[in-house]
Scaffold this motif. Sequence first.
Motif, PDB file in Angstrom:
ATOM      1  N   LEU A   1      21.463  22.400  62.663  1.00  0.00           N
ATOM      2  CA  LEU A   1      22.775  22.264  63.294  1.00  0.00           C
ATOM      3  C   LEU A   1      23.885  22.158  62.258  1.00  0.00           C
ATOM      4  O   LEU A   1      25.008  22.626  62.493  1.00  0.00           O
ATOM      5  CB  LEU A   1      22.787  21.034  64.214  1.00  0.00           C
ATOM      6  N   LEU A   2      23.586  21.557  61.112  1.00  0.00           N
ATOM      7  CA  LEU A   2      24.577  21.525  60.033  1.00  0.00           C
ATOM      8  C   LEU A   2      24.922  22.939  59.579  1.00  0.00           C
ATOM      9  O   LEU A   2      26.081  23.271  59.323  1.00  0.00           O
ATOM     10  CB  LEU A   2      24.047  20.708  58.857  1.00  0.00           C
ATOM     11  N   LYS A   3      23.911  23.789  59.472  1.00  0.00           N
ATOM     12  CA  LYS A   3      24.149  25.181  59.072  1.00  0.00           C
ATOM     13  C   LYS A   3      24.995  25.913  60.114  1.00  0.00           C
ATOM     14  O   LYS A   3      25.931  26.655  59.779  1.00  0.00           O
ATOM     15  CB  LYS A   3      22.815  25.906  58.884  1.00  0.00           C
ATOM     16  N   ILE A   4      24.655  25.708  61.373  1.00  0.00           N
ATOM     17  CA  ILE A   4      25.404  26.363  62.451  1.00  0.00           C
ATOM     18  C   ILE A   4      26.848  25.884  62.447  1.00  0.00           C
ATOM     19  O   ILE A   4      27.793  26.692  62.575  1.00  0.00           O
ATOM     20  CB  ILE A   4      24.738  26.087  63.813  1.00  0.00           C
ATOM     21  N   ALA A   5      27.039  24.577  62.320  1.00  0.00           N
ATOM     22  CA  ALA A   5      28.388  24.005  62.319  1.00  0.00           C
ATOM     23  C   ALA A   5      29.208  24.544  61.155  1.00  0.00           C
ATOM     24  O   ALA A   5      30.405  24.845  61.296  1.00  0.00           O
ATOM     25  CB  ALA A   5      28.305  22.484  62.256  1.00  0.00           C
ATOM     26  N   LYS A   6      28.576  24.675  59.997  1.00  0.00           N
ATOM     27  CA  LYS A   6      29.270  25.204  58.824  1.00  0.00           C
ATOM     28  C   LYS A   6      29.734  26.636  59.077  1.00  0.00           C
ATOM     29  O   LYS A   6      30.887  27.000  58.770  1.00  0.00           O
ATOM     30  CB  LYS A   6      28.331  25.146  57.621  1.00  0.00           C
ATOM     31  N   ASN A   7      28.877  27.464  59.649  1.00  0.00           N
ATOM     32  CA  ASN A   7      29.228  28.851  59.930  1.00  0.00           C
ATOM     33  C   ASN A   7      30.317  28.967  61.000  1.00  0.00           C
ATOM     34  O   ASN A   7      31.101  29.925  61.003  1.00  0.00           O
ATOM     35  CB  ASN A   7      27.992  29.629  60.380  1.00  0.00           C
ATOM     36  N   MET A   8      30.374  27.972  61.887  1.00  0.00           N
ATOM     37  CA  MET A   8      31.363  27.996  62.967  1.00  0.00           C
ATOM     38  C   MET A   8      32.629  27.229  62.613  1.00  0.00           C
ATOM     39  O   MET A   8      33.555  27.139  63.428  1.00  0.00           O
ATOM     40  CB  MET A   8      30.740  27.402  64.239  1.00  0.00           C
TER      41      MET A   8
END
Length: 369
Positions: free
Chosen positions: A353-360
């Motif tokens: 989720l950290l990766k997803i949040a960073k990309n978003m």
Amino acid sequence: MRSHLVHLASAKTAIRHYGSPIKLSIMLILGDREIVSILAGLQSSSCHQLLESLSKALLEYSASRNATEKVIHQPPREVVTTAPGHTTLFMPASNTATTGIKIVTLPGNGEGPRGSINIYTPEGSLIGLLNAEEITAFRTGLASMIAFLKCPFPKSRIVVFGAGKQAEWHVRLALLLAGDSVQSITVINRRSSGVERLRKRWGNTEHKYPKVEIRFIAKDEASDYDSELKGALAASDAIMGCTPSTEPLFPASYLSPGDGQRKQRFISLIGSYKPHMQEVDAETLLSGTKIYVDSKEACLEEAGEIIKANVAESQLVELGEMLAQPNIGPLEGNMVYKCVGMGIMDVIVASELLKIAKNMNIGRILEDF
């Protein structure tokens, strides 16, 4: 030292340093609202990717049991219960590349879990602080889906006990991941107020799946609850228990359609996490040749159903062991899955989720932590 919060979209310099394992000095913070937003917007492809990441971790967890060099480090969780009846769980874990700990409290008044997940680099830099409430429900439902999707039985008619976030995510994920296989979902709860809260949280979920019949049975409003319960269970292909019950939700006899034949089903039980709790009776628990679990060690120590039925370790199969086989083969009786939860589940899902949040560009940055 500078220490202030900035929105991720305006922290370009900080983002450039985000991937550095040594010089990293920023932390991404995801509150409950941001996590709910990310999870509610997940598409099937992203959800399958999360499922694969969790499956890989569970596979490595089981494989590491007798390994000289472990990939997954999963110490037993520490449980503290205070005088007012609040239970706090300390759940550390590491997959060598990422280390984390979830600290979550289950209030004695029956409200949902509250707490946080800390994610660290291997060198100890804190790179993520996430609210644990929604993630706990999501990762538990995701683990159930690993077993559910592997189950060779039909998946048309699903019965879910409970109306909290655990029940919500079991339904959401079943609809998202099982596709057109699901034809009907029946949610059963003691109180109608819980059902109404669930329907509000769902929003337009019911409208997104117009071909799926969604029913709600509330014990405090049903004219003949026992008859409705018996009928829903007899017709079910899958039963998902998501309640912290201290007594069986139904007798094993309710699983019989009435023609004397035994129907094979998928049964998942994620609600009980203490020895005095249980969602099903021993006959239902032992209605398959094996019981699938997230962790043998944790379930033998904490799962009330397993403890009360005097289940031996030889009767248990971990999800990781199941995933190591090309297929689970023909099953006799039901496929029963029991989960009490592990820290590695939280660490893996939180990291993704950290990766997803960073990309978003979602979240807040704490610089020079």
